[in-house]
Design an enzyme around this catalytic site. Structure first.
Site, short mmCIF file in Angstrom:
data_model
loop_
_atom_site.label_atom_id
_atom_site.label_comp_id
_atom_site.label_asym_id
_atom_site.label_seq_id
_atom_site.Cartn_x
_atom_site.Cartn_y
_atom_site.Cartn_z
N HIS A 131 0.85 -1.21 0.00
CA HIS A 131 0.00 0.00 0.00
C HIS A 131 0.87 1.25 0.00
O HIS A 131 2.05 1.20 0.37
CB HIS A 131 -0.91 0.04 1.23
CG HIS A 131 -2.08 -0.89 1.15
ND1 HIS A 131 -2.01 -2.20 1.52
CD2 HIS A 131 -3.35 -0.69 0.70
CE1 HIS A 131 -3.19 -2.77 1.34
NE2 HIS A 131 -4.03 -1.89 0.83
N LYS A 135 -0.60 5.11 4.53
CA LYS A 135 -1.49 4.19 5.26
C LYS A 135 -1.08 4.10 6.73
O LYS A 135 0.10 3.91 7.05
CB LYS A 135 -1.46 2.80 4.59
CG LYS A 135 -2.47 1.85 5.19
CD LYS A 135 -2.79 0.69 4.26
CE LYS A 135 -3.75 -0.30 4.89
NZ LYS A 135 -5.05 0.30 5.26
N1 LIG Z 1 -12.66 -0.89 3.03
C1 LIG Z 1 -12.15 -0.44 1.88
O1 LIG Z 1 -12.56 -0.83 0.78
C2 LIG Z 1 -11.08 0.59 1.95
C3 LIG Z 1 -10.70 1.07 3.15
N2 LIG Z 1 -9.81 2.10 3.26
C4 LIG Z 1 -9.60 2.62 4.59
O2 LIG Z 1 -10.33 3.84 4.69
C5 LIG Z 1 -9.70 4.72 5.61
C6 LIG Z 1 -9.51 6.08 4.94
O3 LIG Z 1 -8.59 5.96 3.88
P1 LIG Z 1 -8.11 7.25 3.06
O4 LIG Z 1 -9.28 8.01 2.56
O5 LIG Z 1 -7.09 6.75 2.12
O6 LIG Z 1 -7.40 8.10 4.21
P2 LIG Z 1 -7.10 9.67 4.26
O7 LIG Z 1 -6.01 9.83 5.25
O8 LIG Z 1 -6.89 10.19 2.88
O9 LIG Z 1 -8.45 10.31 4.83
C7 LIG Z 1 -8.86 10.16 6.15
C8 LIG Z 1 -9.91 11.19 6.44
O10 LIG Z 1 -10.45 10.95 7.72
C9 LIG Z 1 -10.59 12.20 8.35
N3 LIG Z 1 -10.74 12.11 9.79
C10 LIG Z 1 -9.81 12.08 10.77
N4 LIG Z 1 -10.41 12.03 11.98
C11 LIG Z 1 -11.76 12.06 11.74
C12 LIG Z 1 -12.92 12.05 12.55
N5 LIG Z 1 -12.82 12.03 13.90
N6 LIG Z 1 -14.13 12.06 11.96
C13 LIG Z 1 -14.24 12.09 10.62
N7 LIG Z 1 -13.18 12.12 9.80
C14 LIG Z 1 -11.96 12.10 10.35
C15 LIG Z 1 -9.36 12.99 7.91
O11 LIG Z 1 -9.54 14.36 8.17
P3 LIG Z 1 -8.27 15.37 8.31
O12 LIG Z 1 -7.79 15.56 6.91
O13 LIG Z 1 -8.87 16.60 8.92
O14 LIG Z 1 -7.27 14.70 9.19
C16 LIG Z 1 -9.39 12.63 6.44
O15 LIG Z 1 -10.32 13.44 5.77
C17 LIG Z 1 -8.43 3.99 6.05
O16 LIG Z 1 -8.68 3.33 7.26
C18 LIG Z 1 -8.19 2.97 4.95
O17 LIG Z 1 -7.49 1.84 5.40
C19 LIG Z 1 -9.25 2.67 2.16
C20 LIG Z 1 -9.58 2.21 0.92
C21 LIG Z 1 -10.51 1.13 0.70
O1 LIG Z 2 -5.61 2.21 3.19
C1 LIG Z 2 -5.91 1.88 2.03
O2 LIG Z 2 -5.64 2.58 1.04
C2 LIG Z 2 -6.64 0.63 1.84
N1 LIG Z 2 -7.09 0.02 2.90
C3 LIG Z 2 -7.88 -1.14 2.93
C4 LIG Z 2 -7.20 -2.23 3.74
O3 LIG Z 2 -6.58 -1.90 4.78
O4 LIG Z 2 -7.30 -3.40 3.39
C5 LIG Z 2 -8.38 -1.59 1.59
C6 LIG Z 2 -7.50 -1.26 0.42
O5 LIG Z 2 -6.52 -2.24 0.29
C7 LIG Z 2 -6.91 0.13 0.48
#
Ligand SMILES: NC(=O)C1=CN([C@@H]2O[C@H](COP(=O)(O)OP(=O)(O)OC[C@H]3O[C@@H](n4cnc5c(N)ncnc54)[C@H](OP(=O)(O)O)[C@@H]3O)[C@@H](O)[C@H]2O)C=CC1
Ligand SMILES: O=C(O)C1=N[C@H](C(=O)O)C[C@H](O)C1
Length: 232
Positions: A131, A135
């Site tokens: 990743h 992350k």
């Molecule tokens: N299940 C799936 O299919 C997938 C899961 N993921 C997971 O999704 C999550 C997010 O990934 P990603 O978008 O890349 O991460 P980013 O770091 O790009 O975004 C995270 C966001 O969460 C916000 N945040 C932090 N604290 C809070 C809070 N208390 N309430 C609401 N929002 C908050 C951050 O705000 P700020 O900028 O102000 O800090 C930011 O906007 C990760 O855990 C990742 O592993 C990712 C891709 C696919």
């Molecule tokens: O953090 C990410 O970007 C992703 N997180 C998810 C995970 O922890 O499995 C899903 C995806 O692989 C992207």
């Protein structure tokens, strides 16, 4: 439908684009310092935030009677508390370590392969996940799901990212700039290796799956998974 986005980072923004293309409206875009104002107007919430925020976000939705989809990883030790809260509140909740159709097919393939390999002791299984460098959690939620599905169908007892004990599945978690998410499961023997691999080319698949899950959960009560959504 009216969607609250809990987390408006890399994933939140891709989800917004797909939701708007599918005719939905965004009523809240919550980042770290924002309040939950607007959540009460939402038909459904989609949480893609950070490990430390997931429980607060999911609880706020269940306490406000808003169905919630969470894709945030790295908080799974509290999953049962959230499932219990959902039952108590007669709410609706889906957690998915990975919402893409491709990975959910890959999960099924992994389980099928694990059953086939269970008695073939000459093969040792291991995993690699790659990743992007932003992350926060390791191993990935997807890798944990893959490991659990192997453990439930074999004699493997656990998983580890460093110093695996006998009976543990070793997960190699690599961080490389710009990689959306790549997962490989390898069965290695002295004479050959069998590998299955899923490569995400971008974040669109994760985001589309989350929006489809949000559309699916409206009007339902209970704790569901992406397997239910996709009918796998
Ligand atoms: N299940 C799936 O299919 C997938 C899961 N993921 C997971 O999704 C999550 C997010 O990934 P990603 O978008 O890349 O991460 P980013 O770091 O790009 O975004 C995270 C966001 O969460 C916000 N945040 C932090 N604290 C809070 C809070 N208390 N309430 C609401 N929002 C908050 C951050 O705000 P700020 O900028 O102000 O800090 C930011 O906007 C990760 O855990 C990742 O592993 C990712 C891709 C696919
Ligand atoms: O953090 C990410 O970007 C992703 N997180 C998810 C995970 O922890 O499995 C899903 C995806 O692989 C992207």
């Amino acid at each position: 439908m009216k969607i609250a986005l809990l987390g408006y980072g890399k994933m939140g923004k891709v989800i917004e684009n797909i939701a708007l293309q599918r005719g939905h409206e965004i009523v809240l875009r919550k980042k770290s310092n924002d309040s939950f104002e607007g959540l009460e107007d939402a038909d459904v919430a989609i949480d893609f935030s950070i490990p430390d925020a997931a429980i607060g976000n999911i609880s706020a939705c269940l306490n406000s009677n808003v169905p919630v989809i969470s894709g945030t990883t790295g908080w799974l030790e509290h999953y049962h508390n959230m499932a219990q809260l959902c039952e108590e509140k007669k709410g609706a909740f889906i957690y998915g370590s990975n919402f893409s159709l491709g990975v959910n097919i890959f999960f099924e393939l992994n389980t099928y392969l694990a059953k086939m390999m269970a008695n073939l002791k000459q093969y040792k299984v291991s995993m690699e996940e790659v990743h992007h460098t932003q992350k926060l959690d390791a191993p990935s939620g997807t890798a944990i799901t893959l490991a659990k599905d192997i453990i439930n169908n074999s004699d493997y007892a656990g998983w580890a990212i460093g110093n695996p004990k006998e009976g543990d599945i070793f997960i190699d978690a690599k961080r490389v700039e710009g990689v959306p998410g790549t997962h490989t499961v390898t069965y290695n023997s002295e004479v050959d290796a069998i590998e299955i691999k899923h490569t995400a080319h971008n974040r669109e698949g994760f985001a589309l799956g989350a929006v489809i899950a949000a559309e699916w959960i409206i009007g339902k009560q209970g704790v569901y998974s992406m397997k239910d959504v996709l009918g796998l």
